[in-house]
Structures are given as structure tokens and as C-alpha cells.
Design a protein around this motif. Sequence first.
Motif, PDB file in Angstrom:
ATOM      1  N   GLY A 162       0.813  -1.201   0.000  1.00 12.09           N
ATOM      2  CA  GLY A 162       0.000   0.000   0.000  1.00 12.09           C
ATOM      3  C   GLY A 162       0.853   1.261   0.000  1.00 12.09           C
ATOM      4  O   GLY A 162       2.073   1.225  -0.158  1.00 12.09           O
ATOM      5  N   ARG A 163       0.189   2.391   0.207  1.00 16.63           N
ATOM      6  CA  ARG A 163       0.872   3.681   0.227  1.00 16.63           C
ATOM      7  C   ARG A 163       1.866   3.746   1.374  1.00 16.63           C
ATOM      8  O   ARG A 163       1.561   3.374   2.499  1.00 16.63           O
ATOM      9  CB  ARG A 163      -0.167   4.800   0.384  1.00 16.63           C
ATOM     10  N   ALA A 164       3.065   4.232   1.088  1.00 22.23           N
ATOM     11  CA  ALA A 164       4.093   4.371   2.119  1.00 22.23           C
ATOM     12  C   ALA A 164       3.660   5.416   3.146  1.00 22.23           C
ATOM     13  O   ALA A 164       3.121   6.472   2.794  1.00 22.23           O
ATOM     14  CB  ALA A 164       5.420   4.772   1.496  1.00 22.23           C
ATOM     15  N   ILE A 165       3.896   5.114   4.429  1.00 22.83           N
ATOM     16  CA  ILE A 165       3.492   5.996   5.524  1.00 22.83           C
ATOM     17  C   ILE A 165       4.738   6.650   6.105  1.00 22.83           C
ATOM     18  O   ILE A 165       5.586   5.967   6.682  1.00 22.83           O
ATOM     19  CB  ILE A 165       2.758   5.191   6.614  1.00 22.83           C
ATOM     20  N   PRO A 166       4.913   7.975   5.979  1.00 22.30           N
ATOM     21  CA  PRO A 166       6.085   8.645   6.553  1.00 22.30           C
ATOM     22  C   PRO A 166       6.077   8.538   8.077  1.00 22.30           C
ATOM     23  O   PRO A 166       5.059   8.793   8.720  1.00 22.30           O
ATOM     24  CB  PRO A 166       5.921  10.099   6.105  1.00 22.30           C
ATOM     25  N   VAL A 167       7.238   8.166   8.658  1.00 25.32           N
ATOM     26  CA  VAL A 167       7.301   7.982  10.115  1.00 25.32           C
ATOM     27  C   VAL A 167       8.558   8.576  10.761  1.00 25.32           C
ATOM     28  O   VAL A 167       8.690   8.523  11.976  1.00 25.32           O
ATOM     29  CB  VAL A 167       7.218   6.491  10.506  1.00 25.32           C
ATOM     30  N   GLY A 168       9.503   9.100  10.017  1.00 27.87           N
ATOM     31  CA  GLY A 168      10.685   9.642  10.668  1.00 27.87           C
ATOM     32  C   GLY A 168      11.934   9.445   9.847  1.00 27.87           C
ATOM     33  O   GLY A 168      11.882   9.186   8.645  1.00 27.87           O
ATOM     34  N   SER A 169      13.087   9.537  10.515  1.00 31.82           N
ATOM     35  CA  SER A 169      14.350   9.546   9.785  1.00 31.82           C
ATOM     36  C   SER A 169      14.946   8.163   9.564  1.00 31.82           C
ATOM     37  O   SER A 169      15.577   7.920   8.539  1.00 31.82           O
ATOM     38  CB  SER A 169      15.362  10.422  10.533  1.00 31.82           C
ATOM     39  N   ALA A 170      14.795   7.236  10.518  1.00 27.54           N
ATOM     40  CA  ALA A 170      15.428   5.921  10.401  1.00 27.54           C
ATOM     41  C   ALA A 170      14.578   4.862  11.085  1.00 27.54           C
ATOM     42  O   ALA A 170      14.968   4.296  12.109  1.00 27.54           O
ATOM     43  CB  ALA A 170      16.825   5.938  11.000  1.00 27.54           C
ATOM     44  N   PRO A 171      13.388   4.543  10.548  1.00 25.97           N
ATOM     45  CA  PRO A 171      12.526   3.542  11.178  1.00 25.97           C
ATOM     46  C   PRO A 171      13.135   2.155  11.089  1.00 25.97           C
ATOM     47  O   PRO A 171      13.648   1.756  10.044  1.00 25.97           O
ATOM     48  CB  PRO A 171      11.222   3.636  10.383  1.00 25.97           C
ATOM     49  N   THR A 172      13.078   1.431  12.201  1.00 26.36           N
ATOM     50  CA  THR A 172      13.684   0.092  12.243  1.00 26.36           C
ATOM     51  C   THR A 172      12.682  -0.922  12.777  1.00 26.36           C
ATOM     52  O   THR A 172      11.976  -1.559  12.017  1.00 26.36           O
ATOM     53  CB  THR A 172      14.955   0.114  13.091  1.00 26.36           C
ATOM     54  N   ASP A 173      12.618  -1.078  14.090  1.00 28.54           N
ATOM     55  CA  ASP A 173      11.742  -2.091  14.668  1.00 28.54           C
ATOM     56  C   ASP A 173      10.281  -1.650  14.576  1.00 28.54           C
ATOM     57  O   ASP A 173       9.965  -0.447  14.578  1.00 28.54           O
ATOM     58  CB  ASP A 173      12.132  -2.320  16.133  1.00 28.54           C
ATOM     59  N   VAL A 174       9.380  -2.636  14.560  1.00 28.63           N
ATOM     60  CA  VAL A 174       7.949  -2.365  14.454  1.00 28.63           C
ATOM     61  C   VAL A 174       7.201  -3.429  15.238  1.00 28.63           C
ATOM     62  O   VAL A 174       7.606  -4.594  15.263  1.00 28.63           O
ATOM     63  CB  VAL A 174       7.507  -2.312  12.969  1.00 28.63           C
ATOM     64  N   ALA A 175       6.105  -3.024  15.897  1.00 34.37           N
ATOM     65  CA  ALA A 175       5.297  -3.948  16.693  1.00 34.37           C
ATOM     66  C   ALA A 175       3.851  -3.481  16.667  1.00 34.37           C
ATOM     67  O   ALA A 175       3.563  -2.288  16.491  1.00 34.37           O
ATOM     68  CB  ALA A 175       5.807  -4.007  18.135  1.00 34.37           C
ATOM     69  N   VAL A 176       2.932  -4.422  16.862  1.00 34.41           N
ATOM     70  CA  VAL A 176       1.502  -4.122  16.950  1.00 34.41           C
ATOM     71  C   VAL A 176       1.085  -4.263  18.402  1.00 34.41           C
ATOM     72  O   VAL A 176       1.282  -5.321  19.014  1.00 34.41           O
ATOM     73  CB  VAL A 176       0.679  -5.062  16.055  1.00 34.41           C
ATOM     74  N   ALA A 177       0.524  -3.190  18.975  1.00 33.79           N
ATOM     75  CA  ALA A 177       0.129  -3.193  20.387  1.00 33.79           C
ATOM     76  C   ALA A 177      -1.003  -2.204  20.599  1.00 33.79           C
ATOM     77  O   ALA A 177      -0.995  -1.109  20.025  1.00 33.79           O
ATOM     78  CB  ALA A 177       1.314  -2.811  21.284  1.00 33.79           C
ATOM     79  N   GLY A 178      -1.983  -2.584  21.427  1.00 36.20           N
ATOM     80  CA  GLY A 178      -3.072  -1.674  21.777  1.00 36.20           C
ATOM     81  C   GLY A 178      -3.929  -1.258  20.608  1.00 36.20           C
ATOM     82  O   GLY A 178      -4.553  -0.199  20.656  1.00 36.20           O
TER      83      GLY A 178
END
Length: 339
Positions: A162-178
Amino acid sequence: MSRRALPLAVLVTAGLLTGCAGSGTSSGVVTRAVAGTSATVSGRVRVGTNPTAVAVGAGAVWITNNASGTVSRLNAATGEPLGSPLRTGAAPTAVAVGEGGVWVVDATGRVLRLDPSTGARVGRPIDVVDPAGVAAGAGAVWVTSRASGTVIPIDPRTGRAGRAIPVGSAPTDVAVAGGYVWVADSAAGEVTRIDPVTRRADRTVRLARGQVLALAAGNGALWVVKTDSELSYPLELLRLDPRSGAAQGPALRVPGAIPVRLAVGAGSVWLTDVGNTLPPHPVRGPGVIRVDPRRLAIVGSPVAVGGEPAGIAVGAGGVWVSSSSAGTVSRLGPIAAPR
């Protein structure tokens, strides 16, 4: 969720994203330890060369063998290999299980989908620029792209990005919570929240003057390992509200260094420690650290799992840890509750 080991990042200043920006600063730092058994190694199996990321799901343990270009499958009940390693291509670095598939990221910029029952390749690879971390949940597969500063959502039904979501300068780890997707910015010391419905980043929380190194969800919280020092020492474990990102209590100072991996399960929080042989800090052998989330305290002594622990996951009654230098995966368990 998992990713390749990161180099020491240079502290930079990053702009805030859209929406409300906040601070997750904790109410101090504590150093706590309690008596008890951290864990014991109940089994060890040889896998491929330079095993890195580990994930548990669909009755199996999945391990990326970075130098072999393969993924190993172990029976989650017995720890025995399930057939020969699966060929994936150059340098697989991260793996996640969920949303109907096993999702493997490799260093060439591809995301592969494997059938969780057979390990067979499903569909065509999905191209992502400089992928780092992957998580499956909240209706999609989420892949961080360091070079573009974005998260790429993948539709598990169609296999399309899908469409890329801007999140910052150097995104690395990702998790699903809450009910949200949380992304670590290793350079800016921030975590960013993504609404999985709107596919927008709607909150940024500053946590460190240095780096956010790892994320994991579990025990009703989002757990973060961070450092405020450009020298990556000491490390701190922080518990965040999984919906707001607000710190819940103080940070716990823990041994460790870059790279560090984090997992939650079996009533505990688990961190890898690659050890230390360089002054002025004390000499430490590599191992796995267990933390009691209720008392926010280190339990017992670290458990040795072989040189360079690189990946960790909890599931099927055990904790699974890869040793990149030994080419093995160790199972810790059965796990007794912290005293």
C-alpha cells in the motif's frame, strides 16, 4: 517481529510527524534484581549459517539464516527440524508470522511470503527499499523502510504493497500493540504510532536523547529498549501504554549493548545481551536476561545460549534464541513463574 542488527547510529534531530507529539519520559531510572531462576536451556539445535531473526507461530519456530540464504523450521513442540532449510535468496534478515503467512524480509529489498503449513513460497516477492523490520497484525503486514523513512503496509489477501506511511528519519523495529502499529526511530530516539485504519502516523513520542533500539508487545504494554548515550551504554527497558505511548513507571537499567533484541511472553520480558570484553565496563559473557514485568526487576543471572545471541521469540511454552556465531537455536524452558 524482528530485524537485522543495527550499527551505532549518530544522534540527529528529527522533525515531528503529523498529529499530536508528546513525551514518554519515565519517572526516573531504577536498578533492580530479584532472586530466582532466569531460565535453563532445555535443548539446542544446529540450523544454518549466521542465524539472526526468530519468530514462533503456526506450530513452528522460524529462523532466518542470514549467510545461508535460508529459513529453518523447527517443530515448536519438540524443537526438531522440519525438513531441509527453505531457500529464500540473499541474506534474510527479519521474519514475522501472522495474517495468514510467514513473512520474510531480505537484504536485497524483498518481502517473501511462505505458507505457514508447508513453508512453500506463495505469490511474488514484494519490493521494499532498504527494509528493516516486519510485523504482522491489525489486518496487514508492516515493513519499515530505513532509507525512505516510511512504513509499507502489505495487504495479506492480495500481496500488494500500500501507500508508504512517513514515520521519521530511520525507522527500524515495528510492533503491533493496543490496536496500533508502533515504529522505533533508531536515530531520533522516538516511537511513532500508526492508526491501522487510516494508515496515518498520528502520534510521535520522544523517549531518548540517543536511540530506541527494540520494541516488543505483550503483558498489556509496549516494551522499549533505549539508550541516552551515543556510546550505547547503559541500556534501559521502558514500559509504555500501548495506546498512548505514555511511560508507565520508571525505566529499568539493564546490561547489554547494540545489537539487542526483545521479546515478551511466559510471564516475563526477555532481552538478548551480546556481552562485553572492552573496558571500562565490566566483562560480561553473552546471554539472555529475564525481567519480571510486575516488579520491574531482573530475575536471577543471565542464561548462556552461545556466542552472539541475535534473535529471540517466545511461544509454544519456551523461549527461542538464535546464536549467530554458533549457528544454533537454543530453547529455554519450561519457564517457571517469577517468585
